[in-house]
Design a protein around this motif. Sequence first.
Motif, short mmCIF file in Angstrom:
data_model
loop_
_atom_site.label_atom_id
_atom_site.label_comp_id
_atom_site.label_asym_id
_atom_site.label_seq_id
_atom_site.Cartn_x
_atom_site.Cartn_y
_atom_site.Cartn_z
N ALA A 180 10.68 49.33 67.56
CA ALA A 180 11.27 50.77 68.28
C ALA A 180 10.19 51.60 67.78
O ALA A 180 10.50 52.46 68.37
CB ALA A 180 12.74 50.39 68.01
N ASN A 181 10.31 51.65 66.55
CA ASN A 181 9.42 52.76 65.65
C ASN A 181 7.93 53.13 66.80
O ASN A 181 7.26 53.96 67.05
CB ASN A 181 8.42 52.29 64.23
N ILE A 182 7.18 52.16 67.45
CA ILE A 182 5.92 52.22 68.39
C ILE A 182 6.06 52.10 69.83
O ILE A 182 6.15 53.75 70.28
CB ILE A 182 5.56 51.03 68.26
N ALA A 183 8.08 52.27 70.55
CA ALA A 183 8.04 52.86 71.47
C ALA A 183 8.87 54.02 71.39
O ALA A 183 7.76 54.96 72.61
CB ALA A 183 9.17 52.08 71.82
N ILE A 184 9.78 54.68 70.68
CA ILE A 184 10.00 56.33 70.43
C ILE A 184 8.65 56.96 70.45
O ILE A 184 8.60 58.08 70.73
CB ILE A 184 10.66 56.47 69.53
N LYS A 185 7.17 56.80 69.29
CA LYS A 185 6.12 57.44 69.10
C LYS A 185 5.43 57.59 70.32
O LYS A 185 4.65 58.32 70.64
CB LYS A 185 5.50 57.06 67.85
N SER A 186 5.47 56.72 71.34
CA SER A 186 4.74 56.25 72.25
C SER A 186 5.91 57.24 73.82
O SER A 186 4.69 57.26 74.59
CB SER A 186 4.40 54.84 72.73
N GLY A 187 6.70 57.73 73.24
CA GLY A 187 7.19 58.62 74.42
C GLY A 187 8.01 58.13 74.76
O GLY A 187 9.05 58.15 76.34
N VAL A 188 8.60 56.61 74.63
CA VAL A 188 9.50 55.50 75.63
C VAL A 188 10.91 56.01 75.04
O VAL A 188 10.97 56.01 73.66
CB VAL A 188 8.80 54.15 75.13
N ALA A 206 20.80 51.68 51.78
CA ALA A 206 20.84 52.42 51.63
C ALA A 206 19.47 53.58 52.09
O ALA A 206 19.15 54.73 52.83
CB ALA A 206 21.13 53.37 50.31
N HIS A 207 18.77 52.09 52.10
CA HIS A 207 17.51 52.30 53.00
C HIS A 207 17.57 52.33 54.36
O HIS A 207 16.82 52.72 54.87
CB HIS A 207 17.00 51.92 52.68
N VAL A 208 18.52 51.00 54.56
CA VAL A 208 18.84 51.00 56.14
C VAL A 208 19.54 52.07 56.58
O VAL A 208 18.99 52.69 57.61
CB VAL A 208 19.71 50.10 55.80
N ALA A 209 20.46 52.71 56.56
CA ALA A 209 21.15 53.98 55.98
C ALA A 209 20.21 54.75 56.57
O ALA A 209 20.53 55.84 58.22
CB ALA A 209 22.09 54.72 55.74
N LYS A 210 19.06 55.57 55.96
CA LYS A 210 18.03 56.53 56.22
C LYS A 210 16.98 56.16 57.07
O LYS A 210 16.90 57.01 57.67
CB LYS A 210 17.50 56.60 54.65
N LEU A 211 16.55 54.89 57.56
CA LEU A 211 16.24 54.81 58.28
C LEU A 211 16.17 55.16 59.49
O LEU A 211 15.93 55.25 60.99
CB LEU A 211 15.27 53.19 58.45
N MET A 212 18.00 54.05 59.79
CA MET A 212 18.19 54.41 61.13
C MET A 212 18.45 56.14 61.60
O MET A 212 18.85 56.73 62.69
CB MET A 212 20.15 54.09 61.18
N ASP A 213 19.04 57.05 60.88
CA ASP A 213 19.20 58.51 60.55
C ASP A 213 17.72 59.09 61.12
O ASP A 213 17.78 59.46 62.02
CB ASP A 213 19.31 59.07 59.55
N LEU A 215 15.05 57.47 62.81
CA LEU A 215 15.13 56.55 64.34
C LEU A 215 15.92 57.64 65.36
O LEU A 215 14.83 58.24 66.31
CB LEU A 215 15.22 55.35 64.46
N ALA A 216 17.33 57.53 64.63
CA ALA A 216 17.79 58.52 65.47
C ALA A 216 17.32 59.96 66.32
O ALA A 216 17.44 60.44 67.30
CB ALA A 216 19.40 57.99 65.38
N THR A 217 17.10 60.47 65.37
CA THR A 217 16.61 62.25 64.76
C THR A 217 15.62 61.79 65.65
O THR A 217 15.30 62.74 66.50
CB THR A 217 16.08 62.29 63.69
N GLU A 218 14.91 60.31 65.81
CA GLU A 218 13.65 60.83 66.64
C GLU A 218 13.68 60.13 68.25
O GLU A 218 12.78 60.75 69.09
CB GLU A 218 12.59 59.84 66.21
N GLY A 219 14.80 60.06 68.51
CA GLY A 219 15.26 60.08 69.79
C GLY A 219 15.70 58.30 70.22
O GLY A 219 16.50 58.02 70.89
N VAL A 220 15.73 57.60 69.13
CA VAL A 220 15.81 55.96 69.44
C VAL A 220 18.20 56.16 69.61
O VAL A 220 18.21 56.36 68.69
CB VAL A 220 15.81 54.94 68.22
N GLN A 221 18.27 55.30 71.19
CA GLN A 221 19.66 55.69 70.89
C GLN A 221 20.25 54.13 70.55
O GLN A 221 19.88 52.96 70.99
CB GLN A 221 19.92 55.77 72.50
N PHE A 222 21.11 53.74 69.95
CA PHE A 222 21.88 53.00 68.85
C PHE A 222 23.09 52.26 70.17
O PHE A 222 23.76 53.63 69.65
CB PHE A 222 22.12 53.04 67.78
N HIS A 223 23.27 51.42 69.83
CA HIS A 223 24.97 51.19 70.82
C HIS A 223 24.99 49.89 69.77
O HIS A 223 24.85 48.92 70.06
CB HIS A 223 24.52 50.56 72.27
#
Length: 333
Positions: A180-188, A206-213, A215-223
């Motif tokens: 997902a890190n690769i995809a979102i940085k590719s504009g996907v 704590a690290h997981v929460a930070k990472l999720m936030d 990625l969400a800020t970068e545009g990943v949509q979590f369901h």
Amino acid sequence: MKQYDVVFLGSGHAAWHSALTLNKAGKSVAIVEKDRIAGTCTNYGCNAKILLENPYEVLEQASHYPNIINTEALSVNWENLMSYKHKIIDPMANTLKGLFEQQGIDIIEGAGKLVDEHHLVVDGEQYYGENIVIATGQHSNKLDIEGSEYTHDSRDFLSLEQMPNSITFIGVGIISIEFANIAIKSGVETHMIHVDDEPLKGFYSAHVAKLMDKLATEGVQFHMNENTTVIKELGDNYTVSTESGLEITTNYVLDATGRRPNVNGIGLEEVGVNFTTRGIQVDEYLRTNIPNIYASGDVLDKVIPKLTPTATFESNYIAAHILGMNKNPITYP
């Protein structure tokens, strides 16, 4: 019938480190492999993933220098990157095969199956091993739902010729997060569906929460808390539906719901080796219930993380145990 001191079923990190050590100690060694020599990590996993990730890490680093680096001028050409990946990764199996053979290790290509505690058969030919090490690894899980034939796995993604406009990951684990890190940085357009509210199980929360936030800020949509029930073809796209009624239209669906040990079809039932759906059961010396048959790596039923360094550690331990250099139970660092 050829006879060996040790026969390895599988050729990945869980096998070849031990094979080289035993060979150098004067033991006769054979490796049986039905796929590409050196296993998943070398050919379809870690090496390819790291190579593909590196340019995106450059983008990430550049983003920390706003008004200094013009990040809008930076992009990754996926097609050229994939071409580079093939150039580097594809020859590795033959290179390592040549290295192993040069050292005097026999490579037996084909699907191996245990016959009894000392014999296995490959393409109708039988081989003897004073000791046998099962290092068959894992394969990607596939959801048992309607439309599962439309899903892809990590091996597919790591050889993706063109990046799709949108991608949906089912499962929020370490592999899908990295992709997902690769995809979102590719504009996907990137969606991630997870069956509960706990992503990246086993990692520091704590690290997981930070990472999720992030990625969400970068545009990943979590369901989260969504149970995927059906995938339908829709022209050139697919519709992913969940139990709650959520529907996502996407170009590409990756099933990242975990991996399963390769325990079927290798003769475990016939020989009486104990295993579960989680893998082969071993004692504190990595021996199965049949003492001369060991198991190593991701195929094990264990709580220790199923990672390449773990497999390498176990592989080295088995060599030391067979050689009598380490008679103590395995102790993980």
